[in-house]
Design a protein around this motif. Structure first.
Motif: not given
Length: 233
Positions: A130-141
């Motif tokens: 799934g999606n995950v975001a940490v700080g200024a980085i985001r992953i669109d799973g």
């Protein structure tokens, strides 16, 4: 639907042997003898995985891998390098060029198929995340994409498949220190033989990927212990 695998090798005997093994394993092989034929095959239909020979007429497999990693059409296709060059420096050169795994000639069909399935399994697991975001980085799973927040805007990050898996693992396990051995188990899989130095190569590549967005400092070296992903410096 059968997974399509592109075989790029200038030796007809190797192409035929690999294609035969792939068909028996219910993959769909497509063969190319040089870089031009490989580009034509990809333009016709993007493969699910590429088997790439190191030594090719006109250009090297390393140069071709580097080119594909910069192209939006091919940057996420897993690449397994096929080569007679088995020295550590050669393997590291291949990894730094963007390949995901490395099989030394002569190899058995059984070993090659195991490597192919392992790489595809990792890719499939990534797609299901799934999606995950940490700080200024985001992953669109779902979209298998990475974005960086720059001046309030979401900017796409060009990233290879192994760096994607490594980043996803870090982002879902932030602020924890992992040894090289632990990262190999979690990111590459415990059943796959990969040298620990491989981790260092992909850490450098991940930092290089994040550097244009000033986010490379989030991948931190913990001296004598391993690596950590953190928003704090």
């Amino acid at each position: 639907m059968q997974k399509r695998i592109l075989i790029v090798d200038d030796e007809p005997a190797i192409r035929d042997m690999v294609a035969f093994a792939l068909r028996k394993a219910e993959f769909e092989p497509v063969a190319a003898g040089d870089a031009r034929e490989a580009q034509t095959a990809i333009a016709d239909f993007v493969p699910d995985l590429i088997l790439l020979d190191w030594m090719l007429p006109g250009t090297s497999g390393l140069d071709l891998a580097r080119r594909w990693r910069k192209d939006a059409l091919t940057r996420e296709i897993p690449i397994i390098m096929l080569t007679a060059r088995g020295e550590e420096n050669d393997r590291v050169s291949g990894l730094e060029a963007g390949v995901d795994d490395y099989v030394v000639k002569p190899f058995s069909s059984r070993e090659l198929l195991a490597r192919i399935r392992a790489v595809m399994r990792r890719t499939r697991e990534d797609d299901e995340e799934g999606n995950v975001a940490v700080g200024a980085i985001r992953i669109d799973g779902a979209g298998h994409r990475v974005f960086a927040t720059v001046d309030g805007a979401q900017v796409p990050v060009s990233i290879g498949p192994t760096e994607y898996r490594l980043l996803h693992f870090f982002m879902t396990h932030p602020e924890r220190v992992y040894t090289r051995s632990q990262l190999l188990d979690h990111v590459w899989g415990g059943s796959v033989y990969v040298e620990e130095r491989t981790v260092d190569v992909h850490i450098r590549r991940l930092r290089k990927t994040l550097e244009p967005h000033a986010l490379d400092q989030m991948v931190q070296t913990v001296r004598g212990a391993g690596y950590r992903f953190s928003t704090s410096t």
